[in-house]
Design an enzyme around this catalytic site. Structure first.
Site, PDB file in Angstrom:
ATOM      1  N   LYS A  58       0.843  -1.210   0.000  1.00 10.94           N
ATOM      2  CA  LYS A  58       0.000   0.000   0.000  1.00 10.94           C
ATOM      3  C   LYS A  58       0.873   1.252   0.000  1.00 10.94           C
ATOM      4  O   LYS A  58       0.606   2.211  -0.730  1.00 10.94           O
ATOM      5  CB  LYS A  58      -0.929  -0.005   1.229  1.00 10.94           C
ATOM      6  N   GLN A 102      -5.150  -1.592   9.391  1.00 13.40           N
ATOM      7  CA  GLN A 102      -4.981  -2.929   8.803  1.00 13.40           C
ATOM      8  C   GLN A 102      -5.635  -3.981   9.706  1.00 13.40           C
ATOM      9  O   GLN A 102      -5.342  -4.047  10.893  1.00 13.40           O
ATOM     10  CB  GLN A 102      -3.479  -3.215   8.619  1.00 13.40           C
ATOM     11  N   ASP A 125     -11.533   2.414   3.818  1.00 12.04           N
ATOM     12  CA  ASP A 125     -11.841   0.983   3.770  1.00 12.04           C
ATOM     13  C   ASP A 125     -13.355   0.756   3.680  1.00 12.04           C
ATOM     14  O   ASP A 125     -13.807  -0.365   3.477  1.00 12.04           O
ATOM     15  CB  ASP A 125     -11.304   0.302   5.054  1.00 12.04           C
TER      16      ASP A 125
END
Ligand code: NDP
Length: 298
Positions: A58, A102, A125
């Site tokens: 990422k 994460q 997200d």
């Protein structure tokens, strides 16, 4: 019949290039509004090797797209209050337009509390209940990246999904449920299946579009598939290989299904490639929305 292979690697690279073009455009400004640099903050708790690989990828791709990338690594035993304080700081930080924590988090932390602490405007997200609710209500929202990637891959085969029969196998908040909403937005007719569904094979056999997001290696077999259907395999399963290493397989029995389907994504090289590319799309969209700029052309 041998299915066309949907090249996620290529489609993701094209998408990243389009994001980079748009980032360059918003950085220039338009002569009236000053330019901005979209910024993504990724928070990693602990030292899970798979999560470290994702976070590194990422970081690299965010920078390659011309965006600012901020990494925050916290120890496994971090107190929840400390993580929430970091999220609060990132919520206030004007250089940060996207915040990604994460997952999975260590068991000592409450994932729901942590996700709820993220400013929904920066929730790239798409897991905050505000975004999930807005998506379910057919309103503009930041959507989870993997389902967004699935839609882009499907549209590389079919310009319009209107009226097509789709089945989504799996109903997680991360993949299955938001994918159903995105397919509804595309005017597909959607069946959602899960571990309690009966006659899954028969349900699949009616589908023009099959999405497998289960986490069961090669569960979807060749004789489940309608000839010519498009099959999108979200599954990432690590199996032991003969040489002591692991190999990745999807939720779809690729060798069999590719003999029947019209188009299919491989694992690896399919959906996985799209997830990070869509994270960049969401960060760019979030940055534009926060600064009152028009929606970018990606
Ligand atoms: P979850 O474990 O959260 O959800 C799995 C879903 O599959 C559940 O809804 C479950 O049903 C359903 N399911 C389990 N067994 C069966 C069965 N026998 N028949 C039908 N449905 C079943 O997984 P995720 O959604 O997070 O991930 C799914 C897969 O996608 C995993 O392999 C994961 O690694 C992969 N993944 C890949 C990503 C990528 O970037 N390519 C990103 C995210 C995930 P129930 O609700 O009834 O329990």
């Amino acid at each position: 019949m041998t299915a066309r292979i949907i090249d996620g690697k290529l489609i993701a690279a094209e998408l990243r290039a389009r994001v980079a073009d748009e980032v360059a455009r918003v950085q220039r400004g338009d002569g009236i509004t000053p330019g901005i640099t979209p910024g993504l903050a990724v928070v990693l708790v602990g030292s899970d090797p798979a999560s470290q690989v994702y976070v590194r990828s990422k970081h690299k791709q965010t920078q390659a797209a011309g965006m600012a990338s901020f990494e925050h690594v916290l120890p496994d035993d971090v107190a929840q209050g400390e993580l929430l304080a970091l999220i609060a700081r990132l919520n206030r930080d004007t250089a940060v337009h996207g915040i990604l924590v994460q997952l999975p988090l260590p068991k000592t932390l409450n994932t729901e509390t942590v996700i709820n602490a993220i400013d929904p405007a920066k929730d790239v997200d798409g897991l905050h209940p505000n975004n999930a609710g807005r998506l379910a209500g057919g309103l503009a929202a930041l959507s989870p990246c993997t389902p967004l990637g699935c839609i882009i891959l499907t549209k590389s085969v079919h310009a319009s999904l209107e009226g097509m029969n789709a089945i989504v196998i799996g109903r997680s908040n991360l993949v299955g449920r938001p994918l159903v909403q995105l397919l509804l937005n595309e005017n597909a007719t959607v069946t959602i299946a899960h571990s309690r569904s009966r006659e899954l094979k028969q349900l699949c056999a009616r589908a023009d579009l099959v999405y497998a997001a289960v986490g069961k290696p090669e569960m979807v077999r060749g004789d489940w598939i309608k000839p010519g259907a498009t099959v999108i395999d979200v599954g990432i399963n690590r199996l032991p290989d003969t040489d002591g290493k692991t190999r990745l397989v999807g939720d779809v029995a690729f060798a069999e299904v590719s003999q029947v389907a019209g188009a299919i994504t491989p694992v690896p090289g399919g959906v996985g490639q799209m997830t990070v590319a869509c994270l960049l799309v969401n960060t760019l969209r979030a940055a534009c929305a926060i600064h009152g700029l028009p929606k970018p052309a990606v």
